[in-house]
Each structure stands twice: as C-alpha cells, then as structure tokens.
Design an enzyme around this catalytic site. Structure first.
Site, PDB file in Angstrom:
ATOM      1  CE1 TYR A  70      -3.319  -2.736   0.224  1.00 28.32           C
ATOM      2  CE2 TYR A  70      -3.772  -2.122   2.496  1.00 28.32           C
ATOM      3  CZ  TYR A  70      -4.037  -2.902   1.394  1.00 28.32           C
ATOM      4  OH  TYR A  70      -5.043  -3.845   1.458  1.00 28.32           O
ATOM      5  N   GLY A 228     -19.498  -3.692  -2.528  1.00 28.15           N
ATOM      6  CA  GLY A 228     -19.312  -3.868  -3.958  1.00 28.15           C
ATOM      7  C   GLY A 228     -18.117  -3.068  -4.441  1.00 28.15           C
ATOM      8  CG  PHE A 231     -12.970  -5.435  -9.850  1.00 27.61           C
ATOM      9  CD1 PHE A 231     -12.035  -5.634 -10.843  1.00 27.61           C
ATOM     10  CD2 PHE A 231     -12.523  -5.161  -8.566  1.00 27.61           C
ATOM     11  CE1 PHE A 231     -10.678  -5.552 -10.582  1.00 27.61           C
ATOM     12  CE2 PHE A 231     -11.170  -5.072  -8.290  1.00 27.61           C
ATOM     13  CZ  PHE A 231     -10.251  -5.269  -9.307  1.00 27.61           C
TER      14      PHE A 231
END
Length: 313
Positions: A70, A228, A231
C-alpha cells in the site's frame, strides 16, 4: 472495576467499541476496523494520514488492515508513526503481492515461499514491529484481481509451511487467508486459520458456504468490497433499491445499511471499510449503531446475490 483496556465494551483508549466487540486472532476487538489502503492517497500530506489514524482510535477502532504494497510502504510508515503501544491496536497485514511500478497494473504476485518470507520481513521493518499480530496470505483462488501463472502457481502446503514457520519464529502471531476457495480453506484448517478475507457483500454472497464454515470454526470473516466495487460483476450495494428504501426509513445512508447488514449477518463478521476522508470515516463507524429489525432484515436477506467471479488480466 475492570480497566478500560480489559473491558469488552471499550478499547484500550477508553472509547466505546465501534460496532460492538468481536474476536480476531485470539483478541477482543471492535467489530468495525479500518482498511488503510486508501491512505496512500494522502502521500502528499503525511500529517493528514496520521491524523486519520488517530481519529480511528478516538472513534473506537482498534484493528487496522494494511500491507507493505500500500503506497510502497507509505501506509505502514504512517501507521508506525500514528499508533502508540498504549493504543493496543491489532495491526493486520498481508503478503502474496508486491508493488510493480513498471507494469500495466500497480501490483504483481509474490506467491513463492521466499517471497512470502521477504514480504513479512518488509512489513516488520516499515511497521517497526517485532511481531505482526496477524498476516493474511493473499492467494488467487477466487474473487477479482490477478490470477497466478508460471512460477507464481504455488501449492498451498508450501505456502503454509513458511507461514507456520514464521509464526513459530514469533514474527507473526496468527495466519489468515484472502481470496481463497472453500476447498483451500478446508485444506488449511489444520494450520490454524484466524481470519478469511474474501469479496463479500449483500449482493455478492457466492461464498456463503465458506462463510458458514468460518462461523462454525470460530474464524473471523472480514470481507473486502463490503459494498461492492467498480469491478465488472461486483454490483454496488448502495445502488440496490431495497437498501435505498431501508436507508430512507432509518435515516441512514445506503452505505451504512449495507455495512449494518453485514454486522447483523453473524457475530464473526468484522468490517474494515477504508477511506481517506474524516467525515466518511465517522459515517462508517456510525453504521455500527444502525439497528435492522426483523422485517427489514427479511427484505434485505431476500435480495438475490448477483456477483460473478471476475479476474483482472
């Protein structure tokens, strides 16, 4: 009278636990944690990134999910600066991928045993820790993202051998799995698995059997993409009409309802929503106070899962 650090209702700092209390890697933690990936957006403002982490602790968050890849170590470095020993924060990292600044994607897989060990060592160095309490092995068995090819196709047993060795050496406290299938989880159970991180939400419940196995085995279920994602095949919970209706009735946001549904689903669910915005952080924490009655839960539970297994090539 028990001290705040030992009370299941409050964190070591004395804050009410965000979302209540749960269990992770043998410890009592707040059910709402923090996914630190988006802090890399604050690379140009290190003080703001540190302030975000301090605000997490003030709001009753005491587990933070990170990774060496990250921000090429930036996120780990600000965690090292922001989190104090007296905060008693459980830091969770992951291995199995590494930055790829020259590739078409920002990540490449690092699945070989020597790469997993190197990943743990890199995390230890940037976090400034002698032991990482929990490290997730990021595999590629399911979910969105990269798929292993060539020498990156590594047997689970070989990976678990190095992970358990690192645990025996005291460099990691517990082992988790990410992006795994039900069969892989079953094979890994003898090694002692503390956590599973898979894509999962109200609209993406393909892993329900694995979720139930984790509940039976006392394994924390820590979904990524809990609302969600962009993608293909990962629909956004906040666009679901039943969620929007429930949010209006509860004076909550659709995101808060989506997160609250996960917390209501089972007691082994822990959340790590991420953000780089302080107001968004507070809204995520407030999801832990959203109560869904039986009628609302019935309506939300009846929403069909519409996810599909997607790969990013």
């Amino acid at each position: 009278m028990a001290s705040p650090a030992r009370s299941p209702q409050v964190t070591a700092s004395g804050a009410q636990r965000a979302g209540g209390s749960g269990r992770l890697a043998g410890r009592t933690v707040s059910r709402i944690g923090f996914g630190a990936m988006q802090l890399e957006r604050l690379r140009s403002d290190r003080k703001a990134a540190i302030a975000m982490l301090r605000r997490c602790i003030e709001l009753g968050i005491d587990h933070i999910d990170t990774a060496q890849f990250y921000g090429h170590g930036f996120v780990n470095e600000v965690i090292r600066e922001a989190v104090r020993p007296e905060d008693d924060v459980l830091v969770v990292s992951k291995v199995g991928a590494e930055p790829d600044p020259d590739g078409p994607l920002p990540l490449r897989l690092a699945q070989r045993p020597e790469q997993l060990r190197a990943g743990v060592e890199d995390n230890l160095a940037t976090l400034g820790m002698e032991q990482i309490p929990l490290v997730n092995l990021r595999r590629t068995d399911t979910g969105p993202g990269l798929r292993a090819e060539g020498d990156q196709i590594v047997a689970l047993d070989d990976q678990l051998a190095v992970m358990t060795a690192l645990r025996d050496e005291g460099k990691i406290g517990a082992i988790g799995l990410s992006s795994v299938s039900l069969d892989v989880l079953r094979s890994a159970l003898p090694a002692g698995i503390a956590c599973v991180q898979n894509a999962y939400s109200l609209l993406a419940r393909d892993d329900e059997d694995m979720f139930r196995l984790c509940l039976e085995e006392g394994i924390a279920w820590v979904p990524y993409f809990p609302l969600g994602s962009a993608f293909d095949g990962m629909p956004k919970v906040t666009d679901e009409p039943a969620v929007i209706t429930a949010a209006g009735a509860l004076s909550a946001t659709p995101a808060q309802v989506g997160l609250a549904w996960l917390l209501h689903h089972a007691p082994n669910v822990l959340l790590i929503p991420g953000t780089a915005d302080p107001d968004h952080l507070e809204a995520n924490v407030k999801a832990g106070a959203v109560t869904l009655d039986k009628a609302t839960l019935s309506v939300l539970d009846a929403v069909p899962s519409r996810s599909g297994d997607v790969a990013l090539d």
